[in-house]
Design a protein around this motif. Structure first.
Motif, PDB file in Angstrom:
ATOM      1  N   VAL A 188       0.816  -1.219   0.000  1.00 38.35           N
ATOM      2  CA  VAL A 188       0.000   0.000   0.000  1.00 38.35           C
ATOM      3  C   VAL A 188       0.846   1.264   0.000  1.00 38.35           C
ATOM      4  CG1 VAL A 188      -2.027  -1.036   1.063  1.00 38.35           C
ATOM      5  CG2 VAL A 188      -0.211  -0.097   2.518  1.00 38.35           C
ATOM      6  N   GLY A 189       2.163   1.108  -0.104  1.00 39.09           N
ATOM      7  CA  GLY A 189       2.962   2.322  -0.129  1.00 39.09           C
ATOM      8  C   GLY A 189       4.441   2.060  -0.234  1.00 39.09           C
ATOM      9  N   VAL A 190       5.179   3.160  -0.400  1.00 34.95           N
ATOM     10  CA  VAL A 190       6.638   3.131  -0.427  1.00 34.95           C
ATOM     11  C   VAL A 190       7.167   4.335   0.360  1.00 34.95           C
ATOM     12  CG1 VAL A 190       6.909   1.932  -2.621  1.00 34.95           C
ATOM     13  CG2 VAL A 190       6.695   4.422  -2.616  1.00 34.95           C
ATOM     14  N   GLY A 191       8.421   4.226   0.767  1.00 32.16           N
ATOM     15  CA  GLY A 191       9.046   5.349   1.473  1.00 32.16           C
ATOM     16  C   GLY A 191      10.539   5.164   1.515  1.00 32.16           C
ATOM     17  N   ASP A 192      11.196   6.028   2.298  1.00 31.34           N
ATOM     18  CA  ASP A 192      12.651   6.000   2.463  1.00 31.34           C
ATOM     19  C   ASP A 192      12.970   5.608   3.904  1.00 31.34           C
ATOM     20  OD1 ASP A 192      12.879   9.082   0.575  1.00 31.34           O
ATOM     21  OD2 ASP A 192      12.774   7.002  -0.127  1.00 31.34           O
TER      22      ASP A 192
ATOM     23  N   VAL B  91      13.733   4.813  16.496  1.00 33.17           N
ATOM     24  CA  VAL B  91      12.361   4.413  16.165  1.00 33.17           C
ATOM     25  C   VAL B  91      12.325   4.069  14.678  1.00 33.17           C
ATOM     26  CG1 VAL B  91       9.972   5.189  15.931  1.00 33.17           C
ATOM     27  CG2 VAL B  91      11.322   5.870  17.938  1.00 33.17           C
ATOM     28  N   PRO B  92      11.978   2.828  14.311  1.00 32.38           N
ATOM     29  CA  PRO B  92      11.915   2.459  12.893  1.00 32.38           C
ATOM     30  C   PRO B  92      10.986   3.407  12.131  1.00 32.38           C
ATOM     31  CG  PRO B  92      11.704   0.519  14.305  1.00 32.38           C
ATOM     32  CD  PRO B  92      11.630   1.711  15.200  1.00 32.38           C
ATOM     33  N   THR B  93      11.517   4.058  11.106  1.00 33.04           N
ATOM     34  CA  THR B  93      10.770   5.144  10.463  1.00 33.04           C
ATOM     35  C   THR B  93      11.011   5.157   8.967  1.00 33.04           C
ATOM     36  OG1 THR B  93      10.846   6.548  12.435  1.00 33.04           O
ATOM     37  CG2 THR B  93      10.564   7.677  10.330  1.00 33.04           C
ATOM     38  N   LEU B  94       9.944   5.348   8.228  1.00 31.79           N
ATOM     39  CA  LEU B  94      10.031   5.611   6.800  1.00 31.79           C
ATOM     40  C   LEU B  94       9.586   7.055   6.560  1.00 31.79           C
ATOM     41  CD1 LEU B  94       8.400   2.406   5.231  1.00 31.79           C
ATOM     42  CD2 LEU B  94      10.793   2.786   5.843  1.00 31.79           C
ATOM     43  N   MET B  95      10.423   7.804   5.852  1.00 32.62           N
ATOM     44  CA  MET B  95      10.084   9.190   5.493  1.00 32.62           C
ATOM     45  C   MET B  95       9.687   9.245   4.026  1.00 32.62           C
ATOM     46  SD  MET B  95      10.645  10.935   8.309  1.00 32.62           S
ATOM     47  CE  MET B  95      10.586  12.625   7.677  1.00 32.62           C
ATOM     48  N   ASN B  96       9.123  10.385   3.623  1.00 33.07           N
ATOM     49  CA  ASN B  96       8.840  10.620   2.197  1.00 33.07           C
ATOM     50  C   ASN B  96       7.928   9.539   1.639  1.00 33.07           C
ATOM     51  OD1 ASN B  96       9.154  11.943  -0.330  1.00 33.07           O
ATOM     52  ND2 ASN B  96      10.882  10.632  -0.874  1.00 33.07           N
ATOM     53  N   CYS B  97       6.926   9.127   2.432  1.00 32.47           N
ATOM     54  CA  CYS B  97       6.095   8.001   2.015  1.00 32.47           C
ATOM     55  C   CYS B  97       4.945   8.430   1.110  1.00 32.47           C
ATOM     56  CB  CYS B  97       5.505   7.300   3.243  1.00 32.47           C
ATOM     57  SG  CYS B  97       6.751   6.516   4.271  1.00 32.47           S
ATOM     58  N   ARG B  98       4.633   7.553   0.175  1.00 28.78           N
ATOM     59  CA  ARG B  98       3.405   7.664  -0.614  1.00 28.78           C
ATOM     60  C   ARG B  98       2.593   6.420  -0.297  1.00 28.78           C
ATOM     61  NH1 ARG B  98       4.412   6.676  -5.721  1.00 28.78           N
ATOM     62  NH2 ARG B  98       6.611   6.103  -5.485  1.00 28.78           N
ATOM     63  N   ILE B  99       1.356   6.643   0.106  1.00 25.96           N
ATOM     64  CA  ILE B  99       0.553   5.487   0.515  1.00 25.96           C
ATOM     65  C   ILE B  99      -0.832   5.528  -0.107  1.00 25.96           C
ATOM     66  CG2 ILE B  99       1.729   5.204   2.736  1.00 25.96           C
ATOM     67  CD1 ILE B  99      -0.722   6.536   4.054  1.00 25.96           C
ATOM     68  N   ASP B 100      -1.421   4.375  -0.214  1.00 23.83           N
ATOM     69  CA  ASP B 100      -2.841   4.274  -0.476  1.00 23.83           C
ATOM     70  C   ASP B 100      -3.534   4.553   0.861  1.00 23.83           C
ATOM     71  OD1 ASP B 100      -4.974   1.694  -1.994  1.00 23.83           O
ATOM     72  OD2 ASP B 100      -5.207   3.853  -1.771  1.00 23.83           O
ATOM     73  N   ALA B 101      -4.827   4.745   0.817  1.00 23.52           N
ATOM     74  CA  ALA B 101      -5.532   5.139   2.037  1.00 23.52           C
ATOM     75  C   ALA B 101      -5.361   4.099   3.136  1.00 23.52           C
ATOM     76  CB  ALA B 101      -7.014   5.344   1.733  1.00 23.52           C
TER      77      ALA B 101
ATOM     78  N   GLU C  92      18.551  14.210  -4.916  1.00 25.35           N
ATOM     79  CA  GLU C  92      18.866  14.964  -6.132  1.00 25.35           C
ATOM     80  C   GLU C  92      18.651  14.107  -7.378  1.00 25.35           C
ATOM     81  OE1 GLU C  92      21.865  16.364  -3.100  1.00 25.35           O
ATOM     82  OE2 GLU C  92      22.897  16.490  -5.036  1.00 25.35           O
ATOM     83  N   THR C  93      18.962  12.809  -7.261  1.00 25.62           N
ATOM     84  CA  THR C  93      18.814  11.934  -8.432  1.00 25.62           C
ATOM     85  C   THR C  93      17.415  11.337  -8.547  1.00 25.62           C
ATOM     86  OG1 THR C  93      19.524   9.996  -7.183  1.00 25.62           O
ATOM     87  CG2 THR C  93      21.254  11.287  -8.291  1.00 25.62           C
ATOM     88  N   GLY C  94      16.646  11.422  -7.454  1.00 29.17           N
ATOM     89  CA  GLY C  94      15.304  10.840  -7.489  1.00 29.17           C
ATOM     90  C   GLY C  94      15.272   9.355  -7.180  1.00 29.17           C
ATOM     91  N   ASP C  95      16.383   8.813  -6.717  1.00 34.68           N
ATOM     92  CA  ASP C  95      16.461   7.370  -6.433  1.00 34.68           C
ATOM     93  C   ASP C  95      15.951   7.102  -5.014  1.00 34.68           C
ATOM     94  OD1 ASP C  95      19.169   4.930  -6.164  1.00 34.68           O
ATOM     95  OD2 ASP C  95      17.046   4.688  -6.679  1.00 34.68           O
ATOM     96  N   THR C  96      14.654   7.248  -4.840  1.00 36.91           N
ATOM     97  CA  THR C  96      14.039   7.132  -3.514  1.00 36.91           C
ATOM     98  C   THR C  96      12.854   6.182  -3.579  1.00 36.91           C
ATOM     99  OG1 THR C  96      12.614   9.041  -3.994  1.00 36.91           O
ATOM    100  CG2 THR C  96      14.698   9.492  -2.850  1.00 36.91           C
ATOM    101  N   GLY C  97      12.244   5.942  -2.448  1.00 36.85           N
ATOM    102  CA  GLY C  97      11.011   5.152  -2.416  1.00 36.85           C
ATOM    103  C   GLY C  97      11.215   3.668  -2.538  1.00 36.85           C
ATOM    104  N   HIS C  98      12.289   3.130  -1.949  1.00 37.06           N
ATOM    105  CA  HIS C  98      12.569   1.698  -2.109  1.00 37.06           C
ATOM    106  C   HIS C  98      12.016   0.840  -0.969  1.00 37.06           C
ATOM    107  CE1 HIS C  98      14.970   2.377  -5.622  1.00 37.06           C
ATOM    108  NE2 HIS C  98      15.686   3.285  -4.992  1.00 37.06           N
ATOM    109  N   ALA C  99      11.690   1.457   0.150  1.00 36.57           N
ATOM    110  CA  ALA C  99      11.146   0.682   1.280  1.00 36.57           C
ATOM    111  C   ALA C  99       9.650   0.520   1.075  1.00 36.57           C
ATOM    112  CB  ALA C  99      11.449   1.395   2.583  1.00 36.57           C
ATOM    113  N   ARG C 100       9.145  -0.695   1.240  1.00 36.94           N
ATOM    114  CA  ARG C 100       7.735  -0.969   0.971  1.00 36.94           C
ATOM    115  C   ARG C 100       6.918  -0.972   2.252  1.00 36.94           C
ATOM    116  NH1 ARG C 100       8.986  -6.304  -2.441  1.00 36.94           N
ATOM    117  NH2 ARG C 100      10.547  -6.388  -0.747  1.00 36.94           N
TER     118      ARG C 100
END
Lengths: 238, 515
Positions: free
Chosen positions: A110-114, A190-200, A222-230
């Motif tokens: 349902v989402g990805v983050g850093d 604290v286990p944390t994902l930043m910059n997340c995009r999620i479904d509701a 800068e390169t946009g290589d983000t969002g690898h954590a599910r």
């Protein structure tokens, strides 16, 4: 009559964003109009008569002119909506930032983050959506239920300051791993994902966050290589 | 007041351009923070304007009482809040960003307030050169994103006295938890901005070890009225925690005093830790709980508990604030970023630093969240304000585009006189926050303001008194057998658990190992 306003800067024309262009142009016009009607040289007006050049009433008029068109401003701080509701758009339910995946092994992505801190295991727990001062106050009084994974849309460290270390995990819908919340997550471990995009997600949904993934590279933003954590939602029967 | 001549303008504009380039790099690469609690963007914009109108007057008084170079000497020897992020970068930058905003609005021309601009830049450069005297750079950026302020005599004391730790032991856990709590509390006390935290270094400790120095400021009652009654059991207003890491390279220590490390900062790699305090009245760093590892752990645990409670207390206080109070607090935190210069000089007045100037109050109706967000993005990210564009042949540092964050001073001021040289020195302002009623917490105890100022005016650190002030590392290199070198080092070794009175002749091999 005073000196006239200088020509606009040679190599720039107008601001790039609509609200700054609108407000700044309005201030420039108001100041130029006032200047044209003041007697004296610029150097005798700029500071000595600065309130005649631009006053609080002028600023209020700039703001009101926009509000009179029916436009309402976008808010960022909850205090703005609370104290001046007539000036701000009511927050809309955010559109899903991620299209949910297929159900597999009882879980659906349902989402990805850093990821901020690499851990040896993922973290699973019930979600609590936290965005209001009143919610934080309640957790401060009653404690954070063990295992709670907070979903926060604030990358700052202050909204959840008194309760952050009580969470089993954090999903932050903004910022980067260098944001204040990312810094604090690392400090508190604290286990944390930043910059997340999620479904509701809804309060009580059980999620799993992939904090076993390596954090982004130093130049990832800068390169946009983000969002690898599910992020997965655990569904019953899985 | 600095002379207004060609040489001065050339130097001022060069310094300004370097600030402009560094600021652009920081804002683009290092994450500009937002907040759901504090209206940060509006308060940041107001703080820049407040700096423009008030800073020149305040700096001139401070400089007359204690010159910028001597303030740099003081800031170099201990951890003062007038440091990398606050004094070296923020002070001149916030002032110049206020200038950009007013120019953009047609309320200022680039030649106006030229005496103010030159004086602010001159003060800033003199402070920075003295602050960075030991690494001989004018900024962290100019040093390749590094800072090495401390002299050998201080570094040797740290290397000898820091306590060795391993992950899982009591002191390691206590230090890690205190650092987290301090960071959390500092963000809250400073309205989400990072000026209450500071990092410097790294220093080579040999055998693949590096030390960084982490500072935390304004932890209890002092200038901020909202800290009255908060964390009053904490005996000191500031804490310095040096940390030695193994197998970690702090390859970046930027002008916001934030760092990057390879591998990433991991508390498991901390091998030695200590704790000190210092302020405008302390004669060097004062050890805190440093007698032995258990005493230090116990002290750190106690402070963590105090600050944990203080975080909750402060958060509950801030949660009752109106939007205007949050904006006033944030704007004042930012625009008072170098108020500790006045504390060191003994000229501090509360109204000088904790009131938002009348000339700034008139712009508040513009500062809704959306305009604040967008105008800040134009000002420091997009560089979209019309006057930020340069000629079309220009390729600016870092962006390669024809744009600069900050506008230089036209050299025409040397021949034209159609400008007002200063914005004036009359200060008048207001605040929506409660008036301060508490005392000031210092290393000399809790003081009334008059007493704090009196003591500051009378105090001079021993290492900066004659004959030591100009006996720098280059002099020590050739005169380490000179009695004055021994006296200087013994001054730095006062209070040291392991190096008291050892003098100037020690090398690393002579120091006890912490780990």
């Amino acid at each position: 009559m005073s000196d006239s306003a200088p020509a606009a800067p040679k190599w720039g024309s107008v601001e790039m964003l609509p609200m700054s262009a609108r407000f700044n142009s309005a201030v420039r016009e108001a100041a130029a109009t006032r200047l044209a009607n003041l007697d004296g040289a610029w150097q005798d007006i700029v500071f000595a008569r600065q309130f005649e050049l631009f006053s609080r009433a002028d600023a209020e008029a700039v703001e009101q002119a926009v509000l009179d068109t029916g436009y309402r401003f976008q808010s960022s701080a909850t205090a703005s909506l609370r104290d001046e509701p007539h000036k701000y758009k009511q927050p809309e339910r955010a559109a899903a930032g991620f299209s949910e995946g297929e159900l597999s092994d009882g879980r659906r992505q349902v989402g990805v983050g850093d990821n901020v801190i690499r851990k040896s295991a993922t973290v699973v727990g019930p979600v609590a959506l936290i965005s209001q001062i009143e919610q934080v106050m309640a957790y401060l009084a009653d404690g954070v239920p063990p295992g709670t994974i907070a979903v926060i849309d604030d990358s700052g460290g202050t909204l959840t300051a008194p309760i952050l270390e009580g969470f089993a995990g954090v999903i932050c819908l903004g910022g980067t791993i260098r944001s204040h919340l990312g810094i604090l997550a690392r400090e508190y471990d604290v286990p944390t994902l930043m910059n997340c995009r999620i479904d509701a997600l809804r309060d009580g949904d059980t999620v799993e966050i992939e904090v076993t993934i390596a954090p982004p590279a130093a130049d990832a933003y800068e390169t946009g290589d983000t969002g690898h954590a599910r992020i997965w939602k655990i569904e019953s029967g899985g | 007041m600095a002379e207004l001549d060609y040489k001065t303008l050339l130097e001022s504009n060069s310094y300004l351009r370097n600030l402009s380039d560094t600021t652009y790099w920081l804002c683009i690469t290092r994450t500009v923070q937002e907040s759901k609690l504090f209206p940060m963007n509006p308060y940041m914009l107001l703080s820049y304007l407040n700096s423009f109108y008030t800073l020149p007057t305040l700096l001139r008084e401070i400089d007359a009482a204690l010159p910028a170079e001597e303030l740099g000497d003081r800031a170099r020897e201990v951890s003062l809040k007038v440091n990398t992020v606050n004094a070296a970068w923020a002070m001149p930058t916030f002032y110049l960003l206020g200038r950009e905003m007013l120019m953009n609005w047609g309320l200022l021309r680039p030649t106006d307030a030229v005496e103010d601009v030159v004086d602010v830049l001159d003060f800033s450069r003199r402070f920075n050169l003295a602050y960075h005297r030991n690494d001989a750079h004018v900024s962290n950026k100019e040093f390749g994103d590094r800072s090495q302020f401390l002299p050998e005599r201080t570094l040797q004391v740290l290397e000898a006295d820091l306590h060795g730790v391993n992950p899982g032991d009591r002191l390691h856990s206590a230090a890690v938890k205190l650092l987290a709590q301090l960071s959390q509390y500092a963000f809250l006390a400073h309205c989400e901005c990072r000026i209450g935290l500071h990092n410097s270094g790294p220093y080579n400790f040999g055998e693949n070890r590096q030390m960084i120095v982490r500072d935390f400021f304004e932890l209890t009652e002092g200038d901020y009225p909202w800290l009255d009654g908060i964390a009053t059991r904490l005996p000191f207003p500031n804490l310095t925690i040096p940390l030695v890491f193994r197998n970690t390279n702090f390859h970046l220590m930027d002008d916001w005093a934030s760092f990057e490390a390879e591998p990433s900062y991991d508390a498991a790699n901390i091998v030695a830790v200590g704790m000190y305090t210092s302020d405008a009245l302390s004669d060097g760093y004062l050890p805190v709980g440093m007698d032995n590892a258990d005493a230090l752990a116990e002290t750190m645990e106690a402070y963590r508990e105090i600050l944990n409670e203080a975080t909750a207390d402060l958060w509950k206080r801030i949660a009752t604030w109106t939007r205007e109070q949050m904006i006033d607090a944030g704007a004042l935190v930012y625009s008072s970023v170098v108020k500790d210069f006045a504390h060191v000089a003994g000229t501090y007045r509360q109204d000088d630093w904790l009131l938002l100037d009348d000339r700034v109050q008139r712009f508040k109706p513009l500062m809704n969240d959306e305009y604040g967000r967008d105008n800040l993005a134009e000002l420091v990210g997009l560089l979209g304000l019309p006057q930020q564009k340069a000629n079309e042949y220009t390729m600016a540092r870092y962006s390669g585009l024809n744009q600069h964050t900050l506008t230089g001073i036209p050299y025409s001021v040397l021949v034209d006189n159609d400008y007002a040289p200063t914005c004036g020195d009359a200060l008048s302002g207001a605040t929506s926050l409660e008036v301060k009623t508490g005392l000031w917490s210092t290393t000399a105890g809790r003081l009334e303001l008059d007493e704090f100022n009196r003591r500051a005016r009378e105090f001079r650190p021993a290492v900066l008194a004659e004959p030591y002030r100009f006996l720098d590392e280059e002099w020590v290199k050739w005169h380490h057998n000179d009695p004055r070198a021994d006296e200087l080092y013994r001054l730095g070794q006062r209070g040291s658990r392991n190096l008291a009175d050892r003098g100037a002749g020690l090398r690393r091999a002579d120091l006890p190992r912490a780990d």
